[in-house]
Design a protein around this motif. Structure first.
Motif, PDB file in Angstrom:
ATOM      1  N   LYS A 173      -9.335  27.472  30.645  1.00  0.00           N
ATOM      2  CA  LYS A 173      -8.100  27.531  29.870  1.00  0.00           C
ATOM      3  C   LYS A 173      -6.911  27.293  30.791  1.00  0.00           C
ATOM      4  CE  LYS A 173      -7.862  32.570  30.326  1.00  0.00           C
ATOM      5  NZ  LYS A 173      -8.950  32.581  31.317  1.00  0.00           N
ATOM      6  N   ALA A 174      -5.752  27.127  30.196  1.00  0.00           N
ATOM      7  CA  ALA A 174      -4.530  26.896  30.969  1.00  0.00           C
ATOM      8  C   ALA A 174      -4.309  28.042  31.951  1.00  0.00           C
ATOM      9  CB  ALA A 174      -3.337  26.757  30.033  1.00  0.00           C
ATOM     10  N   ARG A 227      -3.078  22.057  30.799  1.00  0.00           N
ATOM     11  CA  ARG A 227      -3.420  22.017  29.381  1.00  0.00           C
ATOM     12  C   ARG A 227      -4.915  21.739  29.259  1.00  0.00           C
ATOM     13  NH1 ARG A 227       0.239  19.039  28.039  1.00  0.00           N
ATOM     14  NH2 ARG A 227      -0.732  16.985  28.114  1.00  0.00           N
ATOM     15  N   ALA A 228      -5.600  22.497  28.389  1.00  0.00           N
ATOM     16  CA  ALA A 228      -7.043  22.338  28.195  1.00  0.00           C
ATOM     17  C   ALA A 228      -7.304  21.777  26.803  1.00  0.00           C
ATOM     18  CB  ALA A 228      -7.754  23.678  28.376  1.00  0.00           C
ATOM     19  N   ASN A 229      -7.837  20.550  26.749  1.00  0.00           N
ATOM     20  CA  ASN A 229      -8.217  19.927  25.489  1.00  0.00           C
ATOM     21  C   ASN A 229      -9.726  19.986  25.317  1.00  0.00           C
ATOM     22  OD1 ASN A 229      -5.510  19.201  24.950  1.00  0.00           O
ATOM     23  ND2 ASN A 229      -5.735  17.380  26.270  1.00  0.00           N
ATOM     24  N   THR A 230     -10.187  19.487  24.204  1.00  0.00           N
ATOM     25  CA  THR A 230     -11.616  19.565  23.907  1.00  0.00           C
ATOM     26  C   THR A 230     -12.451  18.838  24.954  1.00  0.00           C
ATOM     27  OG1 THR A 230     -11.125  19.639  21.532  1.00  0.00           O
ATOM     28  CG2 THR A 230     -13.386  19.116  22.170  1.00  0.00           C
ATOM     29  N   LYS A 231     -12.030  17.643  25.357  1.00  0.00           N
ATOM     30  CA  LYS A 231     -12.819  16.839  26.285  1.00  0.00           C
ATOM     31  C   LYS A 231     -12.179  16.698  27.659  1.00  0.00           C
ATOM     32  CE  LYS A 231     -14.831  13.944  22.647  1.00  0.00           C
ATOM     33  NZ  LYS A 231     -14.968  12.554  22.132  1.00  0.00           N
ATOM     34  N   LEU A 278     -14.894  26.289  39.110  1.00  0.00           N
ATOM     35  CA  LEU A 278     -13.915  26.889  38.218  1.00  0.00           C
ATOM     36  C   LEU A 278     -13.720  28.355  38.604  1.00  0.00           C
ATOM     37  CD1 LEU A 278     -12.254  27.074  35.506  1.00  0.00           C
ATOM     38  CD2 LEU A 278     -14.445  27.568  34.376  1.00  0.00           C
ATOM     39  N   ARG A 279     -12.461  28.790  38.637  1.00  0.00           N
ATOM     40  CA  ARG A 279     -12.193  30.207  38.876  1.00  0.00           C
ATOM     41  C   ARG A 279     -10.948  30.607  38.105  1.00  0.00           C
ATOM     42  NH1 ARG A 279     -10.530  29.703  45.273  1.00  0.00           N
ATOM     43  NH2 ARG A 279      -8.317  29.167  44.997  1.00  0.00           N
TER      44      ARG A 279
END
Length: 309
Positions: free
Chosen positions: A260-261, A277-281, A302-303
Protein backbone atom coordinates in the motif's frame (compact mmCIF):
# COMPACT_ATOMS: atom_id res chain seq x y z
CA UNK A 1 -6.03 -37.64 -60.47
CA UNK A 2 -4.20 -37.60 -57.13
CA UNK A 3 -6.23 -36.71 -54.02
CA UNK A 4 -4.47 -34.72 -51.33
CA UNK A 5 -5.89 -34.25 -47.83
CA UNK A 6 -5.13 -31.19 -45.74
CA UNK A 7 -5.82 -31.85 -42.06
CA UNK A 8 -5.65 -29.61 -39.01
CA UNK A 9 -5.86 -30.43 -35.30
CA UNK A 10 -4.44 -28.65 -32.29
CA UNK A 11 -2.39 -31.76 -31.50
CA UNK A 12 -0.73 -32.22 -34.90
CA UNK A 13 -1.05 -28.79 -36.48
CA UNK A 14 -1.72 -28.42 -40.22
CA UNK A 15 -0.44 -31.29 -42.39
CA UNK A 16 -1.05 -32.56 -45.90
CA UNK A 17 -1.28 -36.23 -46.85
CA UNK A 18 -0.89 -37.84 -50.28
CA UNK A 19 2.04 -35.91 -51.72
CA UNK A 20 5.06 -37.63 -53.22
CA UNK A 21 8.44 -36.53 -54.52
CA UNK A 22 8.22 -35.01 -58.00
CA UNK A 23 4.41 -34.98 -58.18
CA UNK A 24 4.32 -31.20 -58.73
CA UNK A 25 2.78 -30.27 -55.37
CA UNK A 26 5.95 -28.79 -53.88
CA UNK A 27 5.73 -25.51 -55.82
CA UNK A 28 2.24 -24.72 -54.50
CA UNK A 29 3.17 -25.71 -50.95
CA UNK A 30 6.36 -23.64 -50.91
CA UNK A 31 4.52 -20.66 -52.37
CA UNK A 32 2.08 -20.82 -49.47
CA UNK A 33 4.82 -21.10 -46.79
CA UNK A 34 4.63 -24.82 -46.05
CA UNK A 35 7.76 -26.68 -45.00
CA UNK A 36 8.90 -30.27 -45.35
CA UNK A 37 9.64 -32.27 -42.19
CA UNK A 38 11.78 -35.37 -42.38
CA UNK A 39 10.67 -36.35 -38.89
CA UNK A 40 6.98 -36.14 -39.81
CA UNK A 41 7.46 -37.37 -43.36
CA UNK A 42 5.05 -34.67 -44.45
CA UNK A 43 4.66 -31.04 -45.43
CA UNK A 44 3.37 -28.84 -42.60
CA UNK A 45 2.52 -25.23 -41.77
CA UNK A 46 5.03 -23.91 -39.21
CA UNK A 47 3.69 -22.87 -35.79
CA UNK A 48 0.24 -24.29 -36.51
CA UNK A 49 0.16 -26.71 -33.58
CA UNK A 50 -2.16 -25.66 -30.72
CA UNK A 51 -3.66 -22.83 -32.78
CA UNK A 52 -6.86 -22.62 -34.76
CA UNK A 53 -6.48 -23.40 -38.45
CA UNK A 54 -5.33 -20.52 -40.69
CA UNK A 55 -8.22 -20.73 -43.10
CA UNK A 56 -6.81 -18.19 -45.54
CA UNK A 57 -3.54 -20.13 -45.88
CA UNK A 58 -5.25 -23.50 -46.22
CA UNK A 59 -7.74 -22.22 -48.81
CA UNK A 60 -5.00 -20.50 -50.83
CA UNK A 61 -2.99 -23.73 -50.82
CA UNK A 62 -5.98 -25.83 -51.84
CA UNK A 63 -6.86 -23.43 -54.66
CA UNK A 64 -3.35 -23.48 -56.10
CA UNK A 65 -3.12 -27.29 -55.82
CA UNK A 66 -6.45 -27.69 -57.62
CA UNK A 67 -5.23 -25.40 -60.38
CA UNK A 68 -2.23 -27.74 -60.68
CA UNK A 69 -4.57 -30.70 -61.26
CA UNK A 70 -4.95 -32.19 -57.78
CA UNK A 71 -8.13 -33.02 -55.93
CA UNK A 72 -7.94 -31.53 -52.44
CA UNK A 73 -9.96 -32.40 -49.35
CA UNK A 74 -9.85 -30.30 -46.18
CA UNK A 75 -10.51 -31.61 -42.67
CA UNK A 76 -10.32 -29.09 -39.82
CA UNK A 77 -10.81 -29.71 -36.09
CA UNK A 78 -10.18 -26.63 -33.95
CA UNK A 79 -10.83 -28.36 -30.62
CA UNK A 80 -8.25 -26.99 -28.18
CA UNK A 81 -6.24 -29.19 -25.84
CA UNK A 82 -6.03 -28.57 -22.06
CA UNK A 83 -3.23 -26.11 -21.28
CA UNK A 84 -1.49 -28.60 -18.97
CA UNK A 85 -1.29 -31.09 -21.85
CA UNK A 86 -0.02 -28.41 -24.24
CA UNK A 87 2.74 -27.33 -21.84
CA UNK A 88 3.79 -30.90 -21.05
CA UNK A 89 3.96 -31.72 -24.77
CA UNK A 90 5.95 -28.55 -25.45
CA UNK A 91 8.47 -29.41 -22.72
CA UNK A 92 8.82 -32.99 -24.01
CA UNK A 93 9.47 -31.80 -27.56
CA UNK A 94 12.01 -29.28 -26.31
CA UNK A 95 13.79 -32.00 -24.31
CA UNK A 96 13.90 -34.27 -27.38
CA UNK A 97 15.24 -31.42 -29.51
CA UNK A 98 17.90 -30.56 -26.92
CA UNK A 99 18.99 -34.21 -26.72
CA UNK A 100 19.21 -34.49 -30.51
CA UNK A 101 21.23 -31.27 -30.73
CA UNK A 102 23.55 -32.43 -27.93
CA UNK A 103 24.23 -35.59 -29.92
CA UNK A 104 24.81 -33.53 -33.06
CA UNK A 105 27.24 -31.26 -31.20
CA UNK A 106 29.12 -34.31 -29.93
CA UNK A 107 29.40 -35.74 -33.46
CA UNK A 108 30.73 -32.47 -34.85
CA UNK A 109 33.20 -32.13 -31.97
CA UNK A 110 34.41 -35.70 -32.55
CA UNK A 111 34.96 -34.85 -36.23
CA UNK A 112 36.85 -31.69 -35.26
CA UNK A 113 39.06 -33.61 -32.85
CA UNK A 114 39.81 -36.24 -35.51
CA UNK A 115 40.89 -33.63 -38.06
CA UNK A 116 43.00 -31.83 -35.46
CA UNK A 117 44.69 -35.14 -34.63
CA UNK A 118 45.31 -35.90 -38.32
CA UNK A 119 46.90 -32.48 -38.86
CA UNK A 120 49.04 -32.86 -35.73
CA UNK A 121 50.23 -36.30 -36.83
CA UNK A 122 51.43 -34.99 -40.19
CA UNK A 123 53.03 -31.94 -38.62
CA UNK A 124 54.85 -34.04 -36.02
CA UNK A 125 56.96 -35.61 -38.78
CA UNK A 126 58.22 -32.24 -39.99
CA UNK A 127 61.12 -30.63 -38.11
CA UNK A 128 60.03 -27.42 -36.37
CA UNK A 129 60.49 -24.42 -38.67
CA UNK A 130 61.52 -26.59 -41.61
CA UNK A 131 60.69 -24.71 -44.85
CA UNK A 132 59.79 -26.38 -48.15
CA UNK A 133 63.07 -26.99 -49.96
CA UNK A 134 62.39 -25.89 -53.52
CA UNK A 135 64.10 -28.18 -56.03
CA UNK A 136 64.88 -30.81 -53.41
CA UNK A 137 63.51 -34.33 -53.87
CA UNK A 138 61.37 -33.77 -50.72
CA UNK A 139 59.53 -30.76 -52.21
CA UNK A 140 56.55 -32.68 -53.66
CA UNK A 141 55.93 -34.57 -50.44
CA UNK A 142 56.33 -31.42 -48.33
CA UNK A 143 53.75 -29.60 -50.43
CA UNK A 144 51.34 -32.56 -50.16
CA UNK A 145 51.80 -32.61 -46.38
CA UNK A 146 51.21 -28.85 -46.15
CA UNK A 147 48.02 -29.19 -48.20
CA UNK A 148 46.80 -32.05 -45.99
CA UNK A 149 47.52 -30.06 -42.83
CA UNK A 150 45.62 -27.07 -44.22
CA UNK A 151 42.65 -29.23 -45.31
CA UNK A 152 42.43 -30.99 -41.94
CA UNK A 153 42.69 -27.73 -40.00
CA UNK A 154 39.99 -26.14 -42.17
CA UNK A 155 37.69 -29.12 -41.61
CA UNK A 156 38.48 -29.08 -37.88
CA UNK A 157 37.55 -25.38 -37.64
CA UNK A 158 34.32 -25.88 -39.60
CA UNK A 159 33.32 -28.88 -37.50
CA UNK A 160 34.16 -26.99 -34.30
CA UNK A 161 31.94 -24.09 -35.35
CA UNK A 162 29.12 -26.51 -36.21
CA UNK A 163 29.51 -28.13 -32.78
CA UNK A 164 29.25 -24.77 -31.01
CA UNK A 165 26.19 -23.79 -33.05
CA UNK A 166 24.46 -27.08 -32.23
CA UNK A 167 25.31 -26.58 -28.55
CA UNK A 168 23.87 -23.05 -28.65
CA UNK A 169 20.61 -24.35 -30.15
CA UNK A 170 20.49 -27.16 -27.57
CA UNK A 171 20.81 -24.65 -24.73
CA UNK A 172 18.05 -22.53 -26.29
CA UNK A 173 15.79 -25.59 -26.53
CA UNK A 174 16.49 -26.47 -22.89
CA UNK A 175 15.01 -23.12 -21.81
CA UNK A 176 11.57 -24.52 -22.72
CA UNK A 177 12.07 -27.50 -20.41
CA UNK A 178 12.50 -25.32 -17.32
CA UNK A 179 9.78 -23.81 -15.13
CA UNK A 180 8.56 -20.51 -16.54
CA UNK A 181 9.99 -17.31 -15.08
CA UNK A 182 7.50 -15.54 -12.78
CA UNK A 183 7.62 -12.33 -14.84
CA UNK A 184 6.76 -14.28 -17.98
CA UNK A 185 3.80 -15.89 -16.21
CA UNK A 186 2.56 -12.50 -14.97
CA UNK A 187 2.83 -10.96 -18.45
CA UNK A 188 1.09 -13.97 -19.98
CA UNK A 189 -1.80 -13.65 -17.52
CA UNK A 190 -2.14 -9.93 -18.27
CA UNK A 191 -2.48 -10.66 -21.99
CA UNK A 192 -4.96 -13.50 -21.47
CA UNK A 193 -7.12 -11.37 -19.15
CA UNK A 194 -7.01 -8.45 -21.61
CA UNK A 195 -8.15 -10.63 -24.51
CA UNK A 196 -10.93 -12.19 -22.42
CA UNK A 197 -12.19 -8.76 -21.29
CA UNK A 198 -12.27 -7.62 -24.92
CA UNK A 199 -14.34 -10.63 -25.98
CA UNK A 200 -16.66 -10.23 -23.00
CA UNK A 201 -17.28 -6.58 -23.94
CA UNK A 202 -18.19 -7.71 -27.43
CA UNK A 203 -20.80 -10.03 -25.93
CA UNK A 204 -22.59 -7.27 -24.00
CA UNK A 205 -26.06 -6.22 -25.23
CA UNK A 206 -25.87 -3.13 -27.39
CA UNK A 207 -22.25 -3.69 -28.47
CA UNK A 208 -21.93 -2.72 -32.12
CA UNK A 209 -19.49 -3.89 -34.74
CA UNK A 210 -18.77 -0.99 -37.06
CA UNK A 211 -16.86 -0.39 -40.25
CA UNK A 212 -16.17 3.33 -40.56
CA UNK A 213 -19.43 5.24 -40.10
CA UNK A 214 -21.55 2.16 -40.88
CA UNK A 215 -22.86 -0.13 -38.12
CA UNK A 216 -22.64 -3.73 -39.31
CA UNK A 217 -24.26 -5.52 -36.37
CA UNK A 218 -25.51 -4.97 -32.85
CA UNK A 219 -25.38 -7.63 -30.13
CA UNK A 220 -28.76 -8.59 -28.66
CA UNK A 221 -29.60 -10.70 -25.62
CA UNK A 222 -30.26 -13.68 -27.89
CA UNK A 223 -26.73 -13.42 -29.36
CA UNK A 224 -24.92 -13.59 -25.99
CA UNK A 225 -23.02 -16.86 -25.53
CA UNK A 226 -19.50 -17.88 -24.68
CA UNK A 227 -17.42 -18.47 -27.78
CA UNK A 228 -14.95 -21.37 -27.98
CA UNK A 229 -12.12 -18.87 -27.68
CA UNK A 230 -13.59 -17.43 -24.47
CA UNK A 231 -13.85 -20.93 -22.99
CA UNK A 232 -10.26 -21.62 -24.00
CA UNK A 233 -9.07 -18.35 -22.46
CA UNK A 234 -10.78 -19.12 -19.14
CA UNK A 235 -9.16 -22.55 -19.08
CA UNK A 236 -5.74 -21.08 -19.85
CA UNK A 237 -6.16 -18.37 -17.19
CA UNK A 238 -7.09 -20.97 -14.59
CA UNK A 239 -4.00 -23.02 -15.44
CA UNK A 240 -1.56 -20.10 -15.35
CA UNK A 241 -3.09 -18.67 -12.18
CA UNK A 242 -2.37 -22.05 -10.63
CA UNK A 243 1.23 -21.79 -11.83
CA UNK A 244 1.44 -18.27 -10.40
CA UNK A 245 0.06 -19.40 -7.04
CA UNK A 246 2.66 -22.17 -6.90
CA UNK A 247 5.43 -19.70 -7.72
CA UNK A 248 4.31 -17.55 -4.79
CA UNK A 249 4.10 -20.59 -2.51
CA UNK A 250 7.62 -21.65 -3.55
CA UNK A 251 8.99 -18.19 -2.79
CA UNK A 252 9.92 -17.54 -6.43
CA UNK A 253 7.76 -14.43 -6.56
CA UNK A 254 6.77 -11.95 -3.89
CA UNK A 255 3.12 -11.61 -2.93
CA UNK A 256 2.46 -7.86 -3.17
CA UNK A 257 -1.30 -8.02 -2.63
CA UNK A 258 -0.90 -6.20 0.73
CA UNK A 259 1.41 -3.47 -0.60
CA UNK A 260 0.00 0.00 0.00
CA UNK A 261 0.99 3.65 -0.21
CA UNK A 262 3.85 4.44 2.15
CA UNK A 263 5.40 0.96 2.06
CA UNK A 264 8.94 0.47 0.77
CA UNK A 265 9.82 -1.87 -2.10
CA UNK A 266 12.77 -3.01 -4.15
CA UNK A 267 12.33 -3.54 -7.88
CA UNK A 268 14.45 -6.41 -9.21
CA UNK A 269 16.83 -6.09 -6.28
CA UNK A 270 17.69 -2.45 -6.87
CA UNK A 271 17.06 0.76 -4.93
CA UNK A 272 14.43 0.98 -2.18
CA UNK A 273 11.43 3.03 -3.34
CA UNK A 274 8.46 4.40 -1.43
CA UNK A 275 5.04 3.52 -2.81
CA UNK A 276 3.26 6.71 -3.76
CA UNK A 277 0.19 5.03 -5.21
CA UNK A 278 -0.83 1.35 -5.33
CA UNK A 279 -3.01 0.22 -8.24
CA UNK A 280 -4.31 -3.21 -9.08
CA UNK A 281 -1.44 -4.11 -11.42
CA UNK A 282 1.10 -1.31 -11.00
CA UNK A 283 2.82 0.69 -8.30
CA UNK A 284 3.83 4.33 -8.61
CA UNK A 285 7.15 4.67 -6.77
CA UNK A 286 9.24 7.62 -5.68
CA UNK A 287 12.69 8.15 -4.27
CA UNK A 288 13.87 11.70 -3.74
CA UNK A 289 12.87 13.65 -6.83
CA UNK A 290 12.59 10.52 -9.01
CA UNK A 291 9.34 8.73 -9.76
CA UNK A 292 8.76 5.51 -11.69
CA UNK A 293 5.97 3.04 -12.34
CA UNK A 294 6.57 -0.69 -11.87
CA UNK A 295 4.53 -3.83 -12.36
CA UNK A 296 3.70 -5.58 -9.11
CA UNK A 297 5.41 -8.77 -10.29
CA UNK A 298 8.70 -6.84 -10.67
CA UNK A 299 8.90 -6.21 -6.91
CA UNK A 300 11.51 -8.41 -5.21
CA UNK A 301 11.33 -7.07 -1.64
CA UNK A 302 8.65 -5.37 0.46
CA UNK A 303 8.64 -3.86 3.94
CA UNK A 304 6.21 -1.64 5.85
CA UNK A 305 6.71 2.08 5.62
CA UNK A 306 8.04 4.12 8.58
CA UNK A 307 4.49 5.20 9.52
CA UNK A 308 3.14 1.64 9.75
CA UNK A 309 1.86 0.42 13.10
Amino acid sequence: MTTLTITHTHTEGTLIDGTSRGDGSADALKANRWRWSRNLGSWYIPSSRDHDARGWQIEATARQLREAGFEVEIEVDNTARPTAEVEADKAARAADRAAALDAKAARHQSTADAHHAAADQIASGIPFGQPILVGHHSEARARRDAAKIHTNMRKAIDAGEAAREAERKANAARVNTRPEHPSTTANRLDKLHAELRKLERQQQPGYTVASGPTVIAEVSHEDIADTPRMEQLREQIAYWEGVRAQQIADGKVLDTSTAKAGDLVQVRGGTWWRIKRANTKTLTLESGHCSIRAQRHQVTALRPGPDAD
